[in-house]
Design a protein around this motif. Structure first.
Motif, PDB file in Angstrom:
ATOM      1  N   THR A 181     -17.951  51.683 107.096  1.00 15.95           N
ATOM      2  CA  THR A 181     -19.120  51.738 106.210  1.00 15.95           C
ATOM      3  C   THR A 181     -19.709  50.346 106.047  1.00 15.95           C
ATOM      4  O   THR A 181     -19.016  49.337 106.191  1.00 15.95           O
ATOM      5  N   PHE A 182     -21.001  50.322 105.722  1.00 18.48           N
ATOM      6  CA  PHE A 182     -21.683  49.058 105.483  1.00 18.48           C
ATOM      7  C   PHE A 182     -22.692  49.283 104.362  1.00 18.48           C
ATOM      8  O   PHE A 182     -23.492  50.226 104.425  1.00 18.48           O
ATOM      9  N   ASP A 183     -22.631  48.456 103.316  1.00 19.10           N
ATOM     10  CA  ASP A 183     -23.478  48.631 102.136  1.00 19.10           C
ATOM     11  C   ASP A 183     -23.345  50.038 101.547  1.00 19.10           C
ATOM     12  O   ASP A 183     -24.322  50.645 101.102  1.00 19.10           O
ATOM     13  N   GLY A 184     -22.124  50.562 101.597  1.00 19.67           N
ATOM     14  CA  GLY A 184     -21.841  51.845 100.977  1.00 19.67           C
ATOM     15  C   GLY A 184     -22.202  53.064 101.806  1.00 19.67           C
ATOM     16  O   GLY A 184     -22.005  54.199 101.352  1.00 19.67           O
ATOM     17  N   ALA A 185     -22.725  52.889 103.012  1.00 22.37           N
ATOM     18  CA  ALA A 185     -23.111  54.021 103.846  1.00 22.37           C
ATOM     19  C   ALA A 185     -22.334  54.000 105.155  1.00 22.37           C
ATOM     20  O   ALA A 185     -21.994  52.935 105.673  1.00 22.37           O
ATOM     21  N   ARG A 186     -22.049  55.187 105.691  1.00 22.20           N
ATOM     22  CA  ARG A 186     -21.329  55.299 106.954  1.00 22.20           C
ATOM     23  C   ARG A 186     -22.200  54.812 108.098  1.00 22.20           C
ATOM     24  O   ARG A 186     -23.348  55.215 108.252  1.00 22.20           O
ATOM     25  N   VAL A 187     -21.676  53.921 108.907  1.00 22.01           N
ATOM     26  CA  VAL A 187     -22.391  53.417 110.087  1.00 22.01           C
ATOM     27  C   VAL A 187     -22.352  54.478 111.179  1.00 22.01           C
ATOM     28  O   VAL A 187     -21.342  55.142 111.381  1.00 22.01           O
TER      29      VAL A 187
END
Length: 250
Positions: A175-181
């Protein structure tokens, strides 16, 4: 040293080293690095052989070594070549279809295979080809996959991929910034030289039935740059997947 052993050793260097490796070793020696430090630019499985061949060819004269390595770099360098790679139903794609191209590239690997895909299925020609490559001595296999896609029914999980491709490395998106990449980059890089960029996922339908277009490039600089870019973001965007202990122990 006999007169015949020096040419033989130089010839072995030309076989063992890629153009990129020869350039990097030459650069490091020219900068004053020790031979041990310079050889870190070489694939780990070939460092001992390269060291032996280099010493047999030039002894400890690093000035001559740099010149020899520059010659190897030039001889191993090739002009950029580009080839379209199509997938179409039946035999409509003609020459160079995706399924035969990936199998040929992986089977011919001498150093490394790096693969990135969204959807990786057991039905893909790469499923068995990558496993075979990972088990060949001196071949480093690295696969980047999408975590969400790997949860679909019938799709191997990242852990199953890691077990199948052991001792190769499998990395799944985090995840990045709370969202799944989402891993939508689809490419195959072989020996830091050949780069296949394609619209296709690695599955039977994508390789045999869909209409897909890819481009196969013989360009060591570009292949290097693509692999280096993913390596540079691994810590932030991917998670390494461990193979089951029973696999590693075997």
């Amino acid at each position: 040293m006999s007169g015949s052993s020096r040419p033989d050793a130089a010839r072995r260097l030309g076989v063992l080293l890629t153009a990129t490796e020869a350039r990097e070793v030459a650069d490091r020696l020219a900068d004053g690095d020790s031979l041990t430090a310079a050889l870190r630019a070489v694939a780990a499985g070939h460092r001992v052989e390269v060291r032996t061949a280099l010493i047999e060819a030039v002894g400890t004269d690093f000035g001559i070594a740099v010149g020899l390595l520059r010659a190897v770099e030039g001889a191993r360098s090739v002009g950029t070549a580009t080839e379209p790679v199509w997938t179409m139903p039946g035999t409509m794609a003609g020459g160079g279809p995706l399924h035969s191209s990936v199998a040929r590239l992986v089977a011919g690997a001498r150093r490394s295979v790096t693969c990135s895909t969204f959807n990786f299925q057991r039905s893909s020609g790469l499923w068995s080809a990558l496993a075979a490559a990972a088990r060949r001595p001196g071949i480093a296999v690295r696969v980047y996959v999408d975590t969400t896609a790997a949860t679909a029914p019938g799709t191997p999980t990242p852990a199953e991929m890691a077990a199948h491709l052991h001792p190769g490395a499998v990395l799944r998106t985090s995840t990045f910034d709370g969202a799944r990449v989402r891993n939508h980059a689809k490419f195959l890089a072989v020996d830091r030289r050949f780069l296949l960029v394609t619209s296709a996922n690695f599955s039977w339908s994508a390789e045999y039935r869909n209409i897909e277009l890819g481009v196969l490039l013989d360009d060591s600089n570009l292949a290097d740059a693509v692999e280096a870019q993913l390596r540079s973001v691994e810590q932030n965007l991917y998670v390494a997947v461990s193979a089951p202990r029973s696999v590693g122990a075997g």
